[in-house]
Design a protein around this motif. Structure first.
Motif, PDB file in Angstrom:
ATOM      1  N   ARG A 452     -48.147  -3.595  29.831  1.00 52.93           N
ATOM      2  CA  ARG A 452     -48.856  -4.789  29.386  1.00 52.93           C
ATOM      3  C   ARG A 452     -49.750  -5.348  30.483  1.00 52.93           C
ATOM      4  N   ASN A 453     -50.707  -6.180  30.098  1.00 53.31           N
ATOM      5  CA  ASN A 453     -51.530  -6.949  31.026  1.00 53.31           C
ATOM      6  C   ASN A 453     -51.096  -8.409  30.941  1.00 53.31           C
ATOM      7  N   ILE A 454     -50.694  -8.965  32.073  1.00 51.24           N
ATOM      8  CA  ILE A 454     -50.153 -10.327  32.096  1.00 51.24           C
ATOM      9  C   ILE A 454     -51.214 -11.285  32.617  1.00 51.24           C
ATOM     10  N   ASP A 455     -51.495 -12.334  31.855  1.00 58.12           N
ATOM     11  CA  ASP A 455     -52.456 -13.351  32.287  1.00 58.12           C
ATOM     12  C   ASP A 455     -51.880 -14.146  33.456  1.00 58.12           C
ATOM     13  N   ILE A 456     -52.729 -14.440  34.435  1.00 50.22           N
ATOM     14  CA  ILE A 456     -52.269 -15.202  35.603  1.00 50.22           C
ATOM     15  C   ILE A 456     -53.176 -16.411  35.828  1.00 50.22           C
ATOM     16  N   SER A 457     -52.638 -17.413  36.487  1.00 49.67           N
ATOM     17  CA  SER A 457     -53.358 -18.664  36.711  1.00 49.67           C
ATOM     18  C   SER A 457     -54.303 -18.548  37.904  1.00 49.67           C
ATOM     19  N   GLU A 458     -55.237 -19.471  37.953  1.00 50.44           N
ATOM     20  CA  GLU A 458     -56.180 -19.513  39.074  1.00 50.44           C
ATOM     21  C   GLU A 458     -55.444 -19.786  40.386  1.00 50.44           C
ATOM     22  N   ASP A 459     -54.356 -20.573  40.314  1.00 50.46           N
ATOM     23  CA  ASP A 459     -53.561 -20.860  41.511  1.00 50.46           C
ATOM     24  C   ASP A 459     -53.005 -19.580  42.117  1.00 50.46           C
ATOM     25  N   LEU A 460     -52.486 -18.699  41.286  1.00 51.43           N
ATOM     26  CA  LEU A 460     -51.912 -17.451  41.777  1.00 51.43           C
ATOM     27  C   LEU A 460     -52.991 -16.543  42.346  1.00 51.43           C
ATOM     28  N   ILE A 461     -54.164 -16.520  41.723  1.00 51.86           N
ATOM     29  CA  ILE A 461     -55.257 -15.678  42.216  1.00 51.86           C
ATOM     30  C   ILE A 461     -55.642 -16.079  43.636  1.00 51.86           C
ATOM     31  N   VAL A 462     -55.727 -17.378  43.885  1.00 57.09           N
ATOM     32  CA  VAL A 462     -56.083 -17.869  45.226  1.00 57.09           C
ATOM     33  C   VAL A 462     -55.049 -17.422  46.260  1.00 57.09           C
ATOM     34  N   VAL A 463     -53.769 -17.571  45.912  1.00 57.86           N
ATOM     35  CA  VAL A 463     -52.689 -17.199  46.833  1.00 57.86           C
ATOM     36  C   VAL A 463     -52.704 -15.692  47.103  1.00 57.86           C
ATOM     37  N   LEU A 464     -52.902 -14.887  46.070  1.00 60.95           N
ATOM     38  CA  LEU A 464     -52.893 -13.428  46.240  1.00 60.95           C
ATOM     39  C   LEU A 464     -54.085 -12.944  47.066  1.00 60.95           C
ATOM     40  N   LYS A 465     -55.237 -13.590  46.920  1.00 58.34           N
ATOM     41  CA  LYS A 465     -56.404 -13.189  47.720  1.00 58.34           C
ATOM     42  C   LYS A 465     -56.171 -13.486  49.203  1.00 58.34           C
ATOM     43  N   GLU A 466     -55.541 -14.606  49.493  1.00 56.77           N
ATOM     44  CA  GLU A 466     -55.200 -14.920  50.892  1.00 56.77           C
ATOM     45  C   GLU A 466     -54.156 -13.930  51.415  1.00 56.77           C
ATOM     46  N   TRP A 467     -53.183 -13.606  50.566  1.00 56.49           N
ATOM     47  CA  TRP A 467     -52.118 -12.680  50.965  1.00 56.49           C
ATOM     48  C   TRP A 467     -52.670 -11.275  51.208  1.00 56.49           C
ATOM     49  N   GLN A 468     -53.698 -10.890  50.456  1.00 54.74           N
ATOM     50  CA  GLN A 468     -54.296  -9.560  50.630  1.00 54.74           C
ATOM     51  C   GLN A 468     -54.865  -9.389  52.036  1.00 54.74           C
ATOM     52  N   ASN A 469     -55.363 -10.471  52.598  1.00 51.54           N
ATOM     53  CA  ASN A 469     -55.906 -10.410  53.964  1.00 51.54           C
ATOM     54  C   ASN A 469     -54.803 -10.400  55.024  1.00 51.54           C
ATOM     55  N   ASP A 470     -53.661 -11.028  54.702  1.00 56.14           N
ATOM     56  CA  ASP A 470     -52.609 -11.208  55.709  1.00 56.14           C
ATOM     57  C   ASP A 470     -51.532 -10.123  55.689  1.00 56.14           C
ATOM     58  N   CYS A 471     -51.298  -9.504  54.547  1.00 54.30           N
ATOM     59  CA  CYS A 471     -50.153  -8.599  54.433  1.00 54.30           C
ATOM     60  C   CYS A 471     -50.378  -7.287  55.172  1.00 54.30           C
ATOM     61  N   VAL A 472     -49.271  -6.584  55.457  1.00 57.13           N
ATOM     62  CA  VAL A 472     -49.322  -5.285  56.133  1.00 57.13           C
ATOM     63  C   VAL A 472     -49.911  -4.251  55.180  1.00 57.13           C
ATOM     64  N   LYS A 473     -50.819  -3.438  55.684  1.00 60.71           N
ATOM     65  CA  LYS A 473     -51.444  -2.402  54.861  1.00 60.71           C
ATOM     66  C   LYS A 473     -50.688  -1.090  55.027  1.00 60.71           C
ATOM     67  N   GLY A 474     -50.469  -0.411  53.916  1.00 61.34           N
ATOM     68  CA  GLY A 474     -49.767   0.867  53.940  1.00 61.34           C
ATOM     69  C   GLY A 474     -50.497   1.914  53.122  1.00 61.34           C
ATOM     70  N   GLU A 475     -49.989   3.123  53.175  1.00 55.25           N
ATOM     71  CA  GLU A 475     -50.640   4.249  52.489  1.00 55.25           C
ATOM     72  C   GLU A 475     -50.686   4.044  50.978  1.00 55.25           C
ATOM     73  N   LYS A 476     -49.601   3.491  50.402  1.00 65.32           N
ATOM     74  CA  LYS A 476     -49.541   3.330  48.943  1.00 65.32           C
ATOM     75  C   LYS A 476     -50.123   1.998  48.484  1.00 65.32           C
ATOM     76  N   ASP A 477     -50.564   1.164  49.431  1.00 64.21           N
ATOM     77  CA  ASP A 477     -51.258  -0.080  49.101  1.00 64.21           C
ATOM     78  C   ASP A 477     -50.408  -1.038  48.278  1.00 64.21           C
ATOM     79  N   PHE A 478     -49.130  -1.188  48.647  1.00 64.01           N
ATOM     80  CA  PHE A 478     -48.254  -2.123  47.941  1.00 64.01           C
ATOM     81  C   PHE A 478     -48.715  -3.567  48.155  1.00 64.01           C
TER      82      PHE A 478
END
Length: 568
Positions: A452-478
């Protein structure tokens, strides 16, 4: 797993910890934790930093464990190794068992003594500890060599049938065959196959497959006549000819019908006659091979740990509604819930109805009750959810994005930890749920509704975009990896982040799985359509959603139609 080993592994996961923290998370007694810390500090497995602070250093070295275990094993062997059977069996108290043993042949007595000794020496050991014990046992006593599988099989047989089960001749005046079942079943499989293997050739193959049994039994290894005598007792001549002359290729040797929603093949095999055999074949069937690994793991546990020990060699035609009712009451007396027993009976019905030539078991043999899902739920109010998220953001900022994702999507723990950045559809404001992390591997969803595709709020999108810059990068891109960029361990996440967050926030105790129900409650409070909620959760139908959340639906008075925006 021993308490000491459990606490040591927990100390490793925590790295730095206090006595109170270890006590709370481990859920062990204060005395056990104190004893563990004293021993671990003495062995230099952990180091004391302050009056109540400790740090993990290392696990015990394997060679130290083996040396220590070997010493204890030798002491145990001197204690339990008998010079004669009277050291184990009291002729006065266990008169019948003693008579059966004395009537057996010498090679059979030696085999029984081997297992009687092992049962005492290994008493109380399970899992890896038992495997480790048996490895050392085999090194120290090659004459008493065995395997973990044989140990469990023989122990269960002994507890059920007594000493006669340890003797190849089954004791005095027995009508049972002297052939061990595993050897006979293999002979039967070879001899009754369309390959038309001769009986003599089957015997040669058997001796190559069971070399240890040939050595143990020596000149008393069953003769060809003994095998043929038993197979002729079990099958009619016409049945034997039928199976040896079949022109079709049979998968897994035995072809009946595929379990569940399958068409009859037109051939009902009389080969599988007992529940034990049917359970083994079911777990190897194509149906089970196509299950999710987690589902197959559950089915295997139901069959091997509950159903087979209870029904064992019971003929399938004798498993009637009355027999099932006896099983139900036995399970309830063991403290199991009706819902758990119903899970066992679901599999029992499948196996019996698939492999038995007798009457079918109806669904009515299960417990008939209306499940009150709400009693199992732990739902937080919106202000409590906010408090939980604020606590995570303050004390565990690396955990906050994961927790917000769980509350904002209702995804399971495996689905969240299996997310990769390709699953985030930024423009559509959605997250794709296509797979799940199970035992370190990514497993694709197999049912249409769970994808399924789950709808997400604008609040979560903002948090995930910040987290994408901060989180550890790995081969499988978790999206939520561990410190090395690999898949995060689910249990570590619960112990190191979720439980401490819940405790620090002082909200009512909840489990990670409760976040899914909390998400559903937030959608219901916004008066969203039931079919939309069902699609977001991945339920098979709106009826399933309505049944599970009917109490929340009845209580709902909120009419806000926004999808979580500004709620969290």
């Amino acid at each position: 797993m021993t308490i000491q080993l459990k606490l040591l592994k927990l100390a490793k996961n925590l790295n730095k910890f206090s006595f109170d923290e270890l006590l709370i998370i481990s859920e062990e007694s204060e005395e056990s934790v104190k004893a563990f810390i004293n021993e671990a500090v003495e062995n230099k497995n952990i180091k004391q930093l302050g009056e109540d602070d400790f740090v993990f250093i290392s696990l015990p070295r394997p060679e130290q464990n083996i040396k220590k275990e070997s010493r204890l094993l030798k002491i145990g062997a001197r204690t339990f190794r008998p010079e004669k059977i009277e050291d184990i069996i009291d002729p006065k108290v266990q008169k019948r068992e003693y008579e059966i043993f004395k009537a057996a042949k010498p090679y059979a007595q030696n085999k029984a003594l081997k297992y009687l000794l092992l049962f005492k020496a290994a008493n109380g050991r399970t899992g890896r500890e038992l495997s480790h014990f048996i490895e050392i046992w085999n090194i120290n006593y090659p004459d008493y060599k065995t395997s973990r599988v044989s140990y469990y099989q023989k122990r269960n047989d002994y507890l059920r049938d007594g000493i006669s089960s340890l003797l190849p001749n089954y004791g005095i005046n027995s009508t049972k065959s002297v052939i061990p079942d595993d050897i006979y079943y293999k002979f039967r499989e070879l001899y009754l196959s369309p390959k038309k293997i001769s009986a003599f050739k089957c015997m040669s193959l058997l001796k190559n497959m069971f070399p240890e049994e040939v050595i143990d039994m020596g000149s008393s290894f069953p003769s060809l006549k003994t095998f043929l005598r038993r197979i002729n007792k079990e099958f009619k001549k016409s049945e034997i000819e039928y199976f040896r002359n079949m022109s079709i290729k049979i998968p897994d040797f035995i072809k009946t019908q595929d379990p569940i929603n399958s068409k009859e093949t037109g051939v009902k095999s009389p080969i599988i006659k007992t529940f034990k055999e049917a359970g083994k074949h079911f777990l190897k069937s194509d149906y089970c091979k196509n299950l999710k690994p987690s589902t197959l793991f559950s089915y295997k546990g139901y069959v091997e740990n509950q159903l087979t020990p209870y029904f064992h060699e019971t003929p399938l035609t004798e498993i009637t509604e009355e027999k099932v009712n006896e099983f139900k009451h036995t399970m309830l007396n063991d403290g199991l819930s009706t819902s758990t027993v119903n899970k066992y009976i679901d599999i029992l019905i499948i196996i019996v109805n698939t492999y038995s030539a007798g009457d079918k078991l109806p669904d009515s043999v299960k417990f008939n009750y209306e499940r009150n899902y709400y009693q199992d739920m732990r739902i937080l109010e919106i202000d409590e959810v906010k408090k939980l998220l604020q606590t995570a953001k303050k004390y565990y900022p690396d955990f906050y994005p994961l927790l917000l994702t769980a509350v904002s999507t209702g995804m399971s723990r495996g689905e969240i930890l299996g997310l990769t950045w390709q699953d985030i559809l930024w423009e559509n404001k959605q997250i794709q749920a296509r797979k799940s992390l199970y035992k370190g591997a990514l497993v694709k969803h197999r049912t249409r509704n769970s994808i399924r595709n789950i709808d997400i709020s604008e609040d979560l999108i903002v948090v995930l975009k910040e987290w994408q810059n901060d989180c550890v990068k790995g081969e499988k891109d978790f999206v939520f990896p561990n410190s090395e960029g690999e898949a995060q361990d689910p249990d570590n996440m619960i112990k190191r982040r979720f439980i401490p967050t819940v405790k620090k926030s002082a909200v009512p105790p909840i489990r990670f799985i409760d976040l899914r129900d909390i998400y559903a409650s937030l959608l219901i409070k916004q008066n969203l359509p039931l079919i939309y909620i069902q699609e977001q959760l991945g339920h098979s139908s709106p009826q399933v959603t309505a049944e599970r959340y009917k109490f929340l639906l009845e209580k709902n008075q909120v009419k806000n139609l926004n999808i979580l925006d500004g709620v969290l």
